[in-house]
Write a protein that holds these residues in place. Sequence first.
Motif, short mmCIF file in Angstrom:
data_model
loop_
_atom_site.label_atom_id
_atom_site.label_comp_id
_atom_site.label_asym_id
_atom_site.label_seq_id
_atom_site.Cartn_x
_atom_site.Cartn_y
_atom_site.Cartn_z
N VAL A 164 4.13 11.01 -3.82
CA VAL A 164 4.59 10.74 -4.96
C VAL A 164 3.65 9.43 -5.82
O VAL A 164 3.48 9.02 -4.94
CB VAL A 164 6.02 9.62 -4.55
CG1 VAL A 164 6.80 9.37 -6.20
CG2 VAL A 164 6.74 10.53 -4.38
N ASP A 165 3.60 10.48 -6.80
CA ASP A 165 2.19 8.94 -7.57
C ASP A 165 2.85 8.01 -7.99
O ASP A 165 3.82 7.92 -9.51
CB ASP A 165 1.65 10.49 -8.33
CG ASP A 165 -0.26 9.03 -9.94
OD1 ASP A 165 -0.19 7.97 -9.17
OD2 ASP A 165 -0.36 10.01 -10.30
N GLY A 166 2.67 6.59 -8.17
CA GLY A 166 3.71 5.76 -8.20
C GLY A 166 2.59 4.44 -8.90
O GLY A 166 2.90 3.79 -9.33
N GLY A 167 1.15 4.66 -9.68
CA GLY A 167 0.16 4.20 -9.47
C GLY A 167 -0.04 3.33 -8.53
O GLY A 167 0.17 3.54 -7.90
N ASN A 168 -1.94 2.93 -8.77
CA ASN A 168 -1.91 1.54 -8.28
C ASN A 168 -0.73 0.84 -7.74
O ASN A 168 -0.23 0.16 -8.07
CB ASN A 168 -3.41 0.90 -8.09
CG ASN A 168 -4.17 1.90 -9.10
OD1 ASN A 168 -4.49 3.15 -8.11
ND2 ASN A 168 -4.87 1.87 -9.92
N SER A 169 -1.06 0.24 -6.68
CA SER A 169 -0.22 -0.72 -5.61
C SER A 169 -0.63 -1.86 -5.78
O SER A 169 -1.55 -2.37 -6.89
CB SER A 169 -1.13 -1.22 -4.57
OG SER A 169 -0.59 0.80 -3.55
N GLU A 170 0.28 -2.87 -5.85
CA GLU A 170 0.06 -4.37 -7.23
C GLU A 170 -0.82 -5.38 -5.47
O GLU A 170 -1.58 -5.46 -6.46
CB GLU A 170 1.88 -4.89 -6.71
CG GLU A 170 1.49 -6.07 -7.83
CD GLU A 170 3.07 -6.68 -7.68
OE1 GLU A 170 2.94 -7.97 -7.77
OE2 GLU A 170 4.21 -6.14 -7.42
N PRO A 185 -4.89 3.67 1.52
CA PRO A 185 -4.67 4.39 -0.02
C PRO A 185 -3.42 3.15 -0.34
O PRO A 185 -2.59 2.44 -0.17
CB PRO A 185 -3.96 5.42 1.26
CG PRO A 185 -2.75 5.12 2.35
CD PRO A 185 -3.72 3.82 2.75
N THR A 186 -4.86 2.85 -1.54
CA THR A 186 -3.69 1.56 -2.43
C THR A 186 -3.62 2.48 -4.14
O THR A 186 -3.29 2.30 -5.15
CB THR A 186 -4.62 0.63 -2.63
OG1 THR A 186 -5.79 0.78 -3.54
CG2 THR A 186 -4.75 -0.03 -1.60
N SER A 187 -3.71 4.25 -3.84
CA SER A 187 -3.61 5.19 -4.94
C SER A 187 -2.45 6.20 -4.13
O SER A 187 -3.26 6.92 -3.06
CB SER A 187 -5.09 5.41 -5.98
OG SER A 187 -5.19 6.24 -4.96
N ALA A 188 -2.23 7.32 -5.00
CA ALA A 188 -1.74 8.86 -4.83
C ALA A 188 -2.94 9.53 -4.37
O ALA A 188 -3.62 10.34 -4.02
CB ALA A 188 -1.27 9.22 -6.23
N VAL A 228 1.29 -0.99 -0.04
CA VAL A 228 -0.06 0.18 -0.11
C VAL A 228 0.94 0.92 0.08
O VAL A 228 2.03 1.30 0.00
CB VAL A 228 -1.10 -0.37 1.34
CG1 VAL A 228 -1.80 -1.32 1.58
CG2 VAL A 228 -0.17 -0.27 2.54
N TYR A 229 0.34 2.46 -0.12
CA TYR A 229 1.28 3.59 0.41
C TYR A 229 1.87 3.84 1.73
O TYR A 229 0.66 3.50 2.56
CB TYR A 229 0.59 4.76 -0.45
CG TYR A 229 0.65 4.91 -2.55
CD1 TYR A 229 1.15 6.38 -2.33
CD2 TYR A 229 -0.15 4.14 -2.72
CE1 TYR A 229 1.45 6.47 -3.37
CE2 TYR A 229 0.08 4.40 -4.12
CZ TYR A 229 0.88 5.48 -4.79
OH TYR A 229 1.20 5.85 -5.83
#
Length: 337
Positions: free
Chosen positions: A167-173, A149-152, A33-34
């Motif tokens: 930092v926006d690194g896309g959705n969590s895997e 959270p799993t997104s920015a 997750v973020y």
Amino acid sequence: METVLLSDSDIDLEKAAEFIKNGDIVGIPTETVYGLGADASNEEAVRRVFEAKGRPADNPLIVHLADFSQAVSFTQFIPPLAYKLAEHFCPGPLTMVLPKNDRIPMITSGGLDTVGIRVPSHPVMHRIIELSGRPIAAPSANTSGYPSPTSAEHVMRDMYGKISAVVDGGNSEFGVESTVIAIEGDSSVRILRPGCVTKEMLSELCSEVIIDRAILHELEAGQKAASPGMKYKHYSPKANIIMVEGELESFIAYVGANNGKSVYSLIFDKDADRFPYRYMTYGNSSSEQAHLIFQRLRELDDAGAERVYVRAPETDGVGLAVYNRLIRAAGFEVIRI
């Protein structure tokens, strides 16, 4: 303060690393997750993490490193089994609880003499650790108790004005936090928080894998939390979450008898064609459910749900992690029919 949204470009990652080095807080993507990243060795920075989240001070933080070899700088002793597990699971979603040394402040460890060590595999988090040259404490980047959270976008909604950047690194895997283990003896481990490194996977390398009682039950009065996610109600949206164990027909009948204007159900994808009431789905397989669960809990709040009946997942493999998050979101309220 104004919270800056950064990309995953090299320039922006250098900016994020500078924030960390200066004692500021940054929302950072990981494969789980973020996380709310701060210098784990900086007491003031860590204190601000607790303040931003509204997190209880006795809830320990996990320290993220660029390589497991760096753990010797922050621990008193590393058992041989830890090195064996690191060879197989690091970098990745596994946290090992080890005896800490004085380089990790007590505020970071929640007052414990141990610290959770993890080597994340997400390239953005990994690069920020390298650029900052700091061990990064990073609990989930949400308001304490709310779904992780799993997104920015989730982080910006929860943390805007409280932290320096996201930092926006896309959705969590993976979608659920790391597996946390404690090493017991020469070849046994205890799972303190389940994740995507499963009991079955650990059993291939350990003589015994113990599931801690706190994974499915509340801690006893006065018992200390050795891992994040053990002591308090977690992962819960504003809606009242109720877990229901039973076959689909029984679940449908129960929801029908307790339906209402603001009632939703969270069901498996395969149930959708037969389910007559208001619902959202969260996958069929355990890995799909792990990936979607926190996103769906947030979407249920956005939809105005006040009560949510959840079809309980399986408890083997990654399913145990999903069940653990849901039972805590439900405050341990489970109906078996």
